[in-house]
Design a protein around this motif. Sequence first.
Motif, PDB file in Angstrom:
ATOM      1  N   ALA A 345       0.823  -1.203   0.000  1.00  0.00           N
ATOM      2  CA  ALA A 345       0.000   0.000   0.000  1.00  0.00           C
ATOM      3  C   ALA A 345       0.860   1.258   0.000  1.00  0.00           C
ATOM      4  CB  ALA A 345      -0.925  -0.002   1.216  1.00  0.00           C
ATOM      5  N   LEU A 346       2.101   1.184   0.450  1.00  0.00           N
ATOM      6  CA  LEU A 346       2.964   2.366   0.538  1.00  0.00           C
ATOM      7  C   LEU A 346       3.864   2.508  -0.689  1.00  0.00           C
ATOM      8  CD1 LEU A 346       4.020   2.303   4.278  1.00  0.00           C
ATOM      9  CD2 LEU A 346       2.220   3.632   3.179  1.00  0.00           C
ATOM     10  N   SER A 347       4.617   1.463  -0.996  1.00  0.00           N
ATOM     11  CA  SER A 347       5.591   1.570  -2.078  1.00  0.00           C
ATOM     12  C   SER A 347       5.021   1.189  -3.437  1.00  0.00           C
ATOM     13  CB  SER A 347       6.790   0.679  -1.773  1.00  0.00           C
ATOM     14  OG  SER A 347       6.395  -0.684  -1.811  1.00  0.00           O
ATOM     15  N   GLY A 348       3.917   0.458  -3.448  1.00  0.00           N
ATOM     16  CA  GLY A 348       3.362  -0.007  -4.711  1.00  0.00           C
ATOM     17  C   GLY A 348       4.082  -1.213  -5.272  1.00  0.00           C
ATOM     18  N   GLU A 349       5.087  -1.698  -4.581  1.00  0.00           N
ATOM     19  CA  GLU A 349       5.833  -2.861  -5.056  1.00  0.00           C
ATOM     20  C   GLU A 349       4.939  -4.092  -5.076  1.00  0.00           C
ATOM     21  OE1 GLU A 349       9.905  -5.333  -3.886  1.00  0.00           O
ATOM     22  OE2 GLU A 349       8.902  -4.056  -2.432  1.00  0.00           O
ATOM     23  N   ARG A 350       5.022  -4.871  -6.168  1.00  0.00           N
ATOM     24  CA  ARG A 350       4.192  -6.059  -6.299  1.00  0.00           C
ATOM     25  C   ARG A 350       5.033  -7.311  -6.174  1.00  0.00           C
ATOM     26  NH1 ARG A 350       1.643  -9.918  -9.180  1.00  0.00           N
ATOM     27  NH2 ARG A 350      -0.620 -10.024  -8.948  1.00  0.00           N
ATOM     28  N   ARG A 351       4.537  -8.255  -5.418  1.00  0.00           N
ATOM     29  CA  ARG A 351       5.216  -9.540  -5.264  1.00  0.00           C
ATOM     30  C   ARG A 351       4.215 -10.657  -5.529  1.00  0.00           C
ATOM     31  NH1 ARG A 351       8.712  -8.684   0.314  1.00  0.00           N
ATOM     32  NH2 ARG A 351       9.896  -6.885  -0.369  1.00  0.00           N
ATOM     33  N   GLU A 352       4.750 -11.812  -5.915  1.00  0.00           N
ATOM     34  CA  GLU A 352       3.859 -12.931  -6.227  1.00  0.00           C
ATOM     35  C   GLU A 352       4.548 -14.250  -5.911  1.00  0.00           C
ATOM     36  OE1 GLU A 352       0.966 -13.160  -9.752  1.00  0.00           O
ATOM     37  OE2 GLU A 352       2.667 -14.354 -10.419  1.00  0.00           O
ATOM     38  N   LEU A 353       3.806 -15.130  -5.300  1.00  0.00           N
ATOM     39  CA  LEU A 353       4.259 -16.497  -5.101  1.00  0.00           C
ATOM     40  C   LEU A 353       3.535 -17.375  -6.115  1.00  0.00           C
ATOM     41  CD1 LEU A 353       4.249 -16.982  -1.219  1.00  0.00           C
ATOM     42  CD2 LEU A 353       6.211 -16.670  -2.709  1.00  0.00           C
ATOM     43  N   THR A 354       4.279 -18.210  -6.809  1.00  0.00           N
ATOM     44  CA  THR A 354       3.695 -19.129  -7.782  1.00  0.00           C
ATOM     45  C   THR A 354       4.110 -20.547  -7.432  1.00  0.00           C
ATOM     46  OG1 THR A 354       3.862 -17.437  -9.487  1.00  0.00           O
ATOM     47  CG2 THR A 354       3.491 -19.679 -10.231  1.00  0.00           C
ATOM     48  N   PHE A 355       3.152 -21.430  -7.415  1.00  0.00           N
ATOM     49  CA  PHE A 355       3.463 -22.823  -7.101  1.00  0.00           C
ATOM     50  C   PHE A 355       2.390 -23.713  -7.718  1.00  0.00           C
ATOM     51  CE2 PHE A 355       1.189 -20.725  -3.731  1.00  0.00           C
ATOM     52  CZ  PHE A 355       0.112 -21.546  -3.481  1.00  0.00           C
ATOM     53  N   THR A 356       2.726 -24.981  -7.893  1.00  0.00           N
ATOM     54  CA  THR A 356       1.758 -25.921  -8.437  1.00  0.00           C
ATOM     55  C   THR A 356       1.235 -26.818  -7.324  1.00  0.00           C
ATOM     56  OG1 THR A 356       3.494 -27.480  -9.002  1.00  0.00           O
ATOM     57  CG2 THR A 356       2.816 -25.934 -10.704  1.00  0.00           C
ATOM     58  N   MET A 357       0.107 -27.420  -7.564  1.00  0.00           N
ATOM     59  CA  MET A 357      -0.568 -28.171  -6.508  1.00  0.00           C
ATOM     60  C   MET A 357      -1.330 -29.351  -7.111  1.00  0.00           C
ATOM     61  SD  MET A 357      -3.397 -26.705  -3.835  1.00  0.00           S
ATOM     62  CE  MET A 357      -2.285 -25.545  -3.070  1.00  0.00           C
ATOM     63  N   LEU A 358      -1.275 -30.480  -6.434  1.00  0.00           N
ATOM     64  CA  LEU A 358      -2.120 -31.611  -6.804  1.00  0.00           C
ATOM     65  C   LEU A 358      -3.473 -31.409  -6.134  1.00  0.00           C
ATOM     66  CD1 LEU A 358      -2.586 -34.383  -8.069  1.00  0.00           C
ATOM     67  CD2 LEU A 358      -1.593 -35.408  -6.036  1.00  0.00           C
ATOM     68  N   SER A 359      -4.506 -31.349  -6.907  1.00  0.00           N
ATOM     69  CA  SER A 359      -5.815 -31.015  -6.345  1.00  0.00           C
ATOM     70  C   SER A 359      -6.900 -31.611  -7.233  1.00  0.00           C
ATOM     71  CB  SER A 359      -5.966 -29.492  -6.245  1.00  0.00           C
ATOM     72  OG  SER A 359      -5.769 -28.916  -7.521  1.00  0.00           O
ATOM     73  N   THR A 360      -8.120 -31.162  -7.019  1.00  0.00           N
ATOM     74  CA  THR A 360      -9.256 -31.691  -7.765  1.00  0.00           C
ATOM     75  C   THR A 360      -9.068 -31.483  -9.268  1.00  0.00           C
ATOM     76  OG1 THR A 360     -10.745 -31.272  -5.920  1.00  0.00           O
ATOM     77  CG2 THR A 360     -11.740 -31.474  -8.096  1.00  0.00           C
ATOM     78  N   THR A 361      -9.278 -32.554 -10.026  1.00  0.00           N
ATOM     79  CA  THR A 361      -9.203 -32.446 -11.480  1.00  0.00           C
ATOM     80  C   THR A 361     -10.540 -31.961 -12.039  1.00  0.00           C
ATOM     81  OG1 THR A 361      -9.902 -34.732 -11.745  1.00  0.00           O
ATOM     82  CG2 THR A 361      -7.535 -34.321 -11.550  1.00  0.00           C
ATOM     83  N   LEU A 362     -10.579 -31.706 -13.335  1.00  0.00           N
ATOM     84  CA  LEU A 362     -11.829 -31.226 -13.938  1.00  0.00           C
ATOM     85  C   LEU A 362     -12.961 -32.216 -13.697  1.00  0.00           C
ATOM     86  CD1 LEU A 362     -13.506 -29.321 -15.699  1.00  0.00           C
ATOM     87  CD2 LEU A 362     -12.682 -30.592 -17.701  1.00  0.00           C
ATOM     88  N   ARG A 363     -12.680 -33.490 -13.905  1.00  0.00           N
ATOM     89  CA  ARG A 363     -13.750 -34.473 -13.705  1.00  0.00           C
ATOM     90  C   ARG A 363     -14.175 -34.493 -12.243  1.00  0.00           C
ATOM     91  NH1 ARG A 363     -13.677 -40.850 -15.536  1.00  0.00           N
ATOM     92  NH2 ARG A 363     -15.577 -41.461 -14.433  1.00  0.00           N
ATOM     93  N   GLY A 364     -13.222 -34.373 -11.338  1.00  0.00           N
ATOM     94  CA  GLY A 364     -13.575 -34.296  -9.923  1.00  0.00           C
ATOM     95  C   GLY A 364     -14.428 -33.082  -9.622  1.00  0.00           C
ATOM     96  N   ALA A 365     -14.107 -31.959 -10.247  1.00  0.00           N
ATOM     97  CA  ALA A 365     -14.891 -30.740 -10.027  1.00  0.00           C
ATOM     98  C   ALA A 365     -16.300 -30.893 -10.587  1.00  0.00           C
ATOM     99  CB  ALA A 365     -14.193 -29.552 -10.683  1.00  0.00           C
ATOM    100  N   ARG A 366     -16.428 -31.535 -11.705  1.00  0.00           N
ATOM    101  CA  ARG A 366     -17.764 -31.749 -12.274  1.00  0.00           C
ATOM    102  C   ARG A 366     -18.565 -32.698 -11.389  1.00  0.00           C
ATOM    103  NH1 ARG A 366     -18.783 -30.817 -17.709  1.00  0.00           N
ATOM    104  NH2 ARG A 366     -19.935 -32.780 -17.771  1.00  0.00           N
ATOM    105  N   GLN A 367     -17.883 -33.630 -10.754  1.00  0.00           N
ATOM    106  CA  GLN A 367     -18.571 -34.547  -9.845  1.00  0.00           C
ATOM    107  C   GLN A 367     -18.989 -33.854  -8.550  1.00  0.00           C
ATOM    108  OE1 GLN A 367     -16.438 -38.723 -11.291  1.00  0.00           O
ATOM    109  NE2 GLN A 367     -15.750 -37.742  -9.421  1.00  0.00           N
TER     110      GLN A 367
END
Lengths: 400, 310
Positions: A345-367
């Motif tokens: 909020a003060l400096s405007g500097e942007r940071r980001e964490l990126t990572f991958t994850m094993l989670s619900t697949t599309l078919r699991g989400a549809r179920q």
Amino acid sequence: MTATSRGAFTLIEAAIAVALGALLVLSAWSAVRLVGGTVTATNRLATENALLRAGWFAVAAEADGWQLVDDPGDARRLRLRARARGVIGPGWRGAPFTPLPPNWPRSGVPGAEDERGFDPGYAWPANDPRTWFHGNIAQQDDARTDRRFGRYEIFTHLREDITLTMGAPAYGAARPAHTWWPNQLEGLRDHLGYYGAIDYMPGSTIWAVYGAGANTAAQADDDWGREWMATSWRFNDSSIGEGYWLPRGLYAHTNNAAYAIVPAIPDSALAGADDAAVVNANSATSPVGQYATTAQVATFAERTIARRALLPLRPASWPAAEIGVQRLIGWRRFVTSCRIGWRSALSGERRELTFTMLSTTLRGARQQRRLSDDPASADHDRDLDGGRISDRCDVRADLR
Amino acid sequence: MMRRGAILLVVSALTAIGCALMLALLVRVRSDGEESALVRGDAQARIMLIAACHYVQEASRLGWDDPGTPGHEECAGWVDARDGTPGPKTLGDLVAGPSNDHPDDRDGNRVYRRGSARWPDVGGVARCPMPVWQRTRWAVLPAIQNPIAADPASPEFGIAYLANPDPAPAADDHDAFAAGDARTRPGSDGRAWFRVLRIAPARFLVTSGAGASAGFRDWDEVEAAGAAAVFGDRAAFGRIRDAETRHWWLIEWSASCGDSYMVTRGMRQQDTYAWHPYNASHEDLGQTNYRNPVGSIRWVQHLDGEPAAW
């Protein structure tokens, strides 16, 4: 000289005392300011850390629930259930969350070659000849082969009755032995898009069928289906220099290109797009490998990520945090790429964490989703594939 | 005396303020620590899902070898690749009969007994605490065995020699290399676990957890396993269980491994669900001729709440 006691300071003593006192006050003031600044910085860092922790749970929930791209409680986030006609071929095409039962009804004899529609309880056992690829994996397109190894169209084809006209002499009429597998492949592609078809088909799938289905452009019964293999047109990525028509597995299609879920939600590239555009974007391949340009990769990244603010209503002094999830298939891997980003909020500097994850697949989400939200409906206990929800976790030895 | 009393008051007040600030700081730090522990537990439990998927994949074929026999018994999948019946069953000729069973293994036992409801039968549960071994079986050293000389003055500068075997075993003798070192690493015990309930021939309900319950569902299960002494009593186990992070998932195994294209190219990267960045450049590094003979996980579904059985 006798010693006498004094009742007051001398002028020099007073001056020194005042100077020391002023120094002491200044030092104290500096210390207070330093402590205040440290407390503020510490609080800011603590707030950022708290947002990071909240971001973890939010992004993990999104990876498991797919709510950003398909939320039954938010009409603005149901666009991936769209259907459109005439996008690629003459027929209907769907998107990753298009319900299957009403659009691809079950028919035929369960377990037989004439079965159509998707059976959510069928595990595709390896011993079942229906699940095998019966085409000629070494056969290129019609113009480049004289079929000296045989006419595999009579073994497997999209259509149940075909007429083979090419070659001399022409084979003529035939009734292929295996039609279930090609129709599963095309049906899943037609109703779920490319990412959906890959998610649902087994990992060993060869992405090719003989003939054209009702939803694709007309062609001769002798040909491979054009949409799967036509050079750099729809499904086939030819950027690896192997653009000729040949049946291939997933790796060959994804070692320089990717298939992705392209969200159609507020603040996305497809916000406001019509159904045809949504369906079209989810039936496409995108170059992201070594032959892709920086602009192509950047465009792909921007189009395929689903983001939301972590705290839409926040104090002005708090960082602006957001989460994002991107789902794609590249290098024959399924990728759920998660992001937690925040801007000071003060400096405007942007940071980001990126990572991958094993989670619900599309078919699991549809179920996870109900075919009908009406509790009185028989479809309330069915998921988007038609599977029963209430007994999904029950022990069932009979399920194959 | 009055002045000394005032100083005492001032010092006491300052001390009280300092203590209050310190207490507030400690409370804040503790709160942050507890929240961080939740994040760590959640991540740990999710890692256990990966372990569970690997376990299901490998147990479809491997892990049934009887060390007392000269052969190496293997099986043909959770859904037998030969006839579609529930497995895993040892390789060999089919035995004719209504149950279409497969032969006994070399020890006279059947790996899979239909109807027992014991793992690996449908309805059975595998409980897997996951402490880290000091050294796993067949562990190799992570060190570079054949570094390329970087000194321009060296006659071997820039030349890659295969002077030493690569990779190198992490144990000196072959027996230790094969057996590993099953002692747990300090701090890794009681951290994470998973358990698998087989609900259908190819479907599994996975519970992944971070905590010290070792995957026991309740106290009755602890007592039945003879592990009561580990936890003390029912109340202590309850406190451990309540402090855990747990997730429930449905997964489906498939005998399908990958596509033939990679085989023809000499690169066998056949895992279906391995999560990588889409522009990963490290994919072509390392050993490329590894295989996946144990199937793949076709889909994963996170469950919103605790199922009736797990």
